[in-house]
Design a protein around this motif. Structure first.
Motif, PDB file in Angstrom:
ATOM      1  N   MET A  82      -0.397  38.180 -45.893  1.00 10.86           N
ATOM      2  CA  MET A  82      -1.504  37.949 -46.646  1.00 10.86           C
ATOM      3  C   MET A  82      -1.891  39.056 -47.739  1.00 10.86           C
ATOM      4  SD  MET A  82      -3.108  34.967 -45.059  1.00 10.86           S
ATOM      5  CE  MET A  82      -2.829  33.874 -43.626  1.00 10.86           C
ATOM      6  N   SER A  83      -1.173  39.031 -48.171  1.00 10.77           N
ATOM      7  CA  SER A  83      -0.968  40.261 -49.422  1.00 10.77           C
ATOM      8  C   SER A  83      -0.810  39.834 -50.632  1.00 10.77           C
ATOM      9  CB  SER A  83      -0.389  41.616 -48.910  1.00 10.77           C
ATOM     10  OG  SER A  83       1.166  41.294 -48.861  1.00 10.77           O
ATOM     11  N   SER A  84      -0.728  38.735 -51.006  1.00 13.10           N
ATOM     12  CA  SER A  84      -0.483  38.096 -52.359  1.00 13.10           C
ATOM     13  C   SER A  84      -1.151  38.762 -53.379  1.00 13.10           C
ATOM     14  CB  SER A  84      -0.633  36.770 -52.526  1.00 13.10           C
ATOM     15  OG  SER A  84      -2.015  36.346 -52.469  1.00 13.10           O
ATOM     16  N   GLY A  85      -2.433  39.070 -53.431  1.00 11.16           N
ATOM     17  CA  GLY A  85      -3.197  39.422 -54.339  1.00 11.16           C
ATOM     18  C   GLY A  85      -4.124  38.461 -54.900  1.00 11.16           C
ATOM     19  N   PHE A  86      -3.897  37.077 -54.511  1.00  9.05           N
ATOM     20  CA  PHE A  86      -4.799  35.847 -54.992  1.00  9.05           C
ATOM     21  C   PHE A  86      -6.291  36.177 -54.794  1.00  9.05           C
ATOM     22  CE2 PHE A  86      -0.997  32.898 -54.107  1.00  9.05           C
ATOM     23  CZ  PHE A  86      -0.801  32.714 -55.598  1.00  9.05           C
ATOM     24  N   ASP A  87      -6.982  36.107 -55.770  1.00  8.77           N
ATOM     25  CA  ASP A  87      -8.539  35.957 -55.369  1.00  8.77           C
ATOM     26  C   ASP A  87      -8.938  34.771 -54.675  1.00  8.77           C
ATOM     27  OD1 ASP A  87     -11.216  36.526 -55.964  1.00  8.77           O
ATOM     28  OD2 ASP A  87     -11.325  35.638 -57.711  1.00  8.77           O
ATOM     29  N   TRP A  88      -9.266  34.986 -53.418  1.00  8.90           N
ATOM     30  CA  TRP A  88      -9.387  33.961 -52.485  1.00  8.90           C
ATOM     31  C   TRP A  88     -10.644  34.276 -51.583  1.00  8.90           C
ATOM     32  CZ3 TRP A  88      -7.398  29.392 -51.964  1.00  8.90           C
ATOM     33  CH2 TRP A  88      -7.503  28.542 -50.592  1.00  8.90           C
ATOM     34  N   SER A  89     -11.561  33.278 -51.179  1.00  9.42           N
ATOM     35  CA  SER A  89     -12.846  33.661 -50.204  1.00  9.42           C
ATOM     36  C   SER A  89     -12.428  32.829 -49.085  1.00  9.42           C
ATOM     37  CB  SER A  89     -13.999  32.933 -50.815  1.00  9.42           C
ATOM     38  OG  SER A  89     -14.992  33.245 -49.956  1.00  9.42           O
ATOM     39  N   GLU A  90     -12.470  33.165 -47.979  1.00 11.15           N
ATOM     40  CA  GLU A  90     -11.847  32.116 -46.676  1.00 11.15           C
ATOM     41  C   GLU A  90     -13.174  31.820 -46.033  1.00 11.15           C
ATOM     42  OE1 GLU A  90      -9.290  30.572 -44.057  1.00 11.15           O
ATOM     43  OE2 GLU A  90      -9.200  31.378 -46.036  1.00 11.15           O
ATOM     44  N   GLY A  91     -14.605  32.170 -46.474  1.00  9.83           N
ATOM     45  CA  GLY A  91     -15.879  31.914 -45.599  1.00  9.83           C
ATOM     46  C   GLY A  91     -15.969  30.488 -45.432  1.00  9.83           C
ATOM     47  N   TYR A  92     -16.329  30.308 -44.184  1.00 14.44           N
ATOM     48  CA  TYR A  92     -16.636  28.808 -43.551  1.00 14.44           C
ATOM     49  C   TYR A  92     -18.158  28.764 -43.532  1.00 14.44           C
ATOM     50  CZ  TYR A  92     -11.806  28.051 -42.002  1.00 14.44           C
ATOM     51  OH  TYR A  92     -10.570  27.675 -42.467  1.00 14.44           O
ATOM     52  N   GLU A  93     -18.943  28.563 -42.544  1.00 13.73           N
ATOM     53  CA  GLU A  93     -20.037  27.981 -42.319  1.00 13.73           C
ATOM     54  C   GLU A  93     -21.091  29.004 -42.865  1.00 13.73           C
ATOM     55  OE1 GLU A  93     -18.016  27.827 -39.837  1.00 13.73           O
ATOM     56  OE2 GLU A  93     -18.314  25.653 -38.840  1.00 13.73           O
ATOM     57  N   ASN A  94     -20.592  30.459 -42.879  1.00 16.75           N
ATOM     58  CA  ASN A  94     -21.496  31.546 -43.557  1.00 16.75           C
ATOM     59  C   ASN A  94     -21.722  31.486 -45.035  1.00 16.75           C
ATOM     60  OD1 ASN A  94     -22.109  32.291 -40.967  1.00 16.75           O
ATOM     61  ND2 ASN A  94     -20.511  33.625 -40.636  1.00 16.75           N
ATOM     62  N   ASN A  95     -20.797  31.014 -45.702  1.00 14.16           N
ATOM     63  CA  ASN A  95     -20.800  31.155 -47.004  1.00 14.16           C
ATOM     64  C   ASN A  95     -19.874  29.826 -47.715  1.00 14.16           C
ATOM     65  OD1 ASN A  95     -20.997  32.245 -49.797  1.00 14.16           O
ATOM     66  ND2 ASN A  95     -19.030  33.431 -49.330  1.00 14.16           N
ATOM     67  N   PRO A  96     -20.427  28.645 -47.339  1.00 18.26           N
ATOM     68  CA  PRO A  96     -19.791  27.307 -47.896  1.00 18.26           C
ATOM     69  C   PRO A  96     -19.809  27.184 -49.319  1.00 18.26           C
ATOM     70  CG  PRO A  96     -21.773  26.764 -46.885  1.00 18.26           C
ATOM     71  CD  PRO A  96     -21.554  28.329 -46.678  1.00 18.26           C
ATOM     72  N   LEU A  97     -20.615  27.498 -50.139  1.00 21.05           N
ATOM     73  CA  LEU A  97     -20.858  27.348 -51.433  1.00 21.05           C
ATOM     74  C   LEU A  97     -19.802  28.140 -52.347  1.00 21.05           C
ATOM     75  CD1 LEU A  97     -24.607  27.172 -51.951  1.00 21.05           C
ATOM     76  CD2 LEU A  97     -22.994  25.175 -51.708  1.00 21.05           C
TER      77      LEU A  97
END
Length: 364
Positions: free
Chosen positions: A128-143
């Motif tokens: 989990m250290s690729s450097g990709f810009d990624w957001s893993e939020g579920y219910e707390n940040n769906p948008l």
């Protein structure tokens, strides 16, 4: 006649399950087990548990089901699926199919003109250290959630390609950022590598040797297994997977994972030590697609996240409270299935009570 015999042997080999199964030795309820069950199946707390399975020395000593579930019913394990992706990569390494030093760009076109693209390897994805810009939020940040977008909204048809097209924000290996996209990209790479052998690979090389019979693994529209999230299995079958890691990758005398792979899996990713995470997440630790229980006092001034369990405990953790714990200290495995949509299951309390019960079993 010979042709019919050969066909029969071929069909038989498609389902060459081992004959291993756990024995049953259900424990009488003592005070520590009563306390554990009261917490896990509480009707007063917000969480909702569907299964609790505890195995010690290959014997089932606790097995409880609620809410209509039973021992033959598969349950979605959500992100514990990621640990299966890690295992498949170990098997692929053992068979000489690929190397973790290979670059991701050898399989997928990454962000053009980004100097970091050529540096990203398969090991970076597993850590989990690729450097990709990624957001893993579920219910707390769906948008603002890439994982919601990938699994449910507009990019579910080809999840690996969606992940590969994310911008690369950091140098690979420099930061830890938990990402379901990286797991699905790993499965996409395995699909490209194995080609027509891909669909049978998890069954032939992992599920069948471990006698895991009641398995469903959903695929996206490219026929790629959703390695991040969409595996379903019984609690007993998940415990068998835990047993593989408990036994250092050996199953009934057969080396399934390469020698040393479990040790590498349980080594903290260097990127994790370099990354300051928010709140309690900073006390966690991560290896090759497994959560760890390492003491990081020297590196991050953080103790073990589950202090009642030893440093060599391994965790498969999934959305809605899915939990697999491998505990070499006790020669034990625990599985808890749940439906906690508000992330209300307190795993620290669970592991405290679990350790108290396992200690009471050892004292007998």
């Amino acid at each position: 006649m010979l042709k019919i015999f050969i066909i029969f042997l071929s069909l038989f080999s498609l389902h060459s399950y081992s004959d291993f199964s756990f024995k049953t030795n259900i424990q009488n309820e003592n005070l520590s087990l009563k306390s554990l069950r009261k917490f896990v199946f509480s009707t007063e707390l917000k969480h909702s548990s569907n299964a609790l399975l505890i195995i010690v020395n290959d014997k089932i000593i606790v097995e409880d089901y609620k809410n209509g579930f039973h021992k033959e019913m598969p349950h979605r394990i959500w992100s514990i699926s990621k640990s299966f992706t890690g295992a498949l990569y170990g098997i692929a390494i053992k068979k000489g199919i690929l190397s973790l030093d290979e670059t991701v760009q050898s399989y997928y076109q990454l962000e053009s003109k980004n100097p970091f693209a050529k540096l990203m390897t398969l090991k970076h994805l597993l850590r989990m250290s690729s450097g990709f810009d990624w957001s893993e939020g579920y219910e707390n940040n769906p948008l603002d959630s890439n994982v919601i977008n990938m699994l449910f909204i507009s990019n579910y048809r080809d999840m690996a390609t969606y992940a590969s097209k994310r911008s690369i924000k950091h140098k690979p290996g420099s930061r830890f950022n938990y990402s379901s996209g990286e797991t699905n990209l790993l499965m996409g790479i395995l699909q490209k590598k194995l080609k027509e052998n891909y669909q049978d690979f998890p069954w032939k090389e992992l599920f069948e040797p471990l006698n895991m019979k009641n398995i469903t693994w959903e695929r996206d529209h490219t026929d790629n297994y959703v390695g991040s999230s969409y595996l379903y299995m019984t609690a007993r079958d998940l415990a068998k997977f835990g047993r593989l890691y408990l036994k250092e990758g050996v199953w009934e005398g057969k080396q399934i994972l390469p020698k040393g792979y479990v040790e590498e899996t349980t080594t903290v990713a260097p990127s994790f030590l370099k990354t300051k995470l928010k709140g309690e997440d900073n006390s966690q630790s991560y290896g090759l697609h497994w959560w760890l229980n390492k003491d990081l006092i020297k590196e991050k001034n953080e103790g073990r996240p589950y202090p009642r369990l030893s440093e060599n405990a391994l965790f498969g953790l999934g959305h809605h409270g899915q939990t697999l714990i491998v505990m070499p200290k006790y020669n034990a495995i625990a599985v808890r299935y749940g439906s906690d949509k508000d992330a209300s299951f307190n795993r620290k309390i669970f592991t405290d009570k679990l350790a108290a019960f396992l200690n009471s079993v050892r004292e007998k």
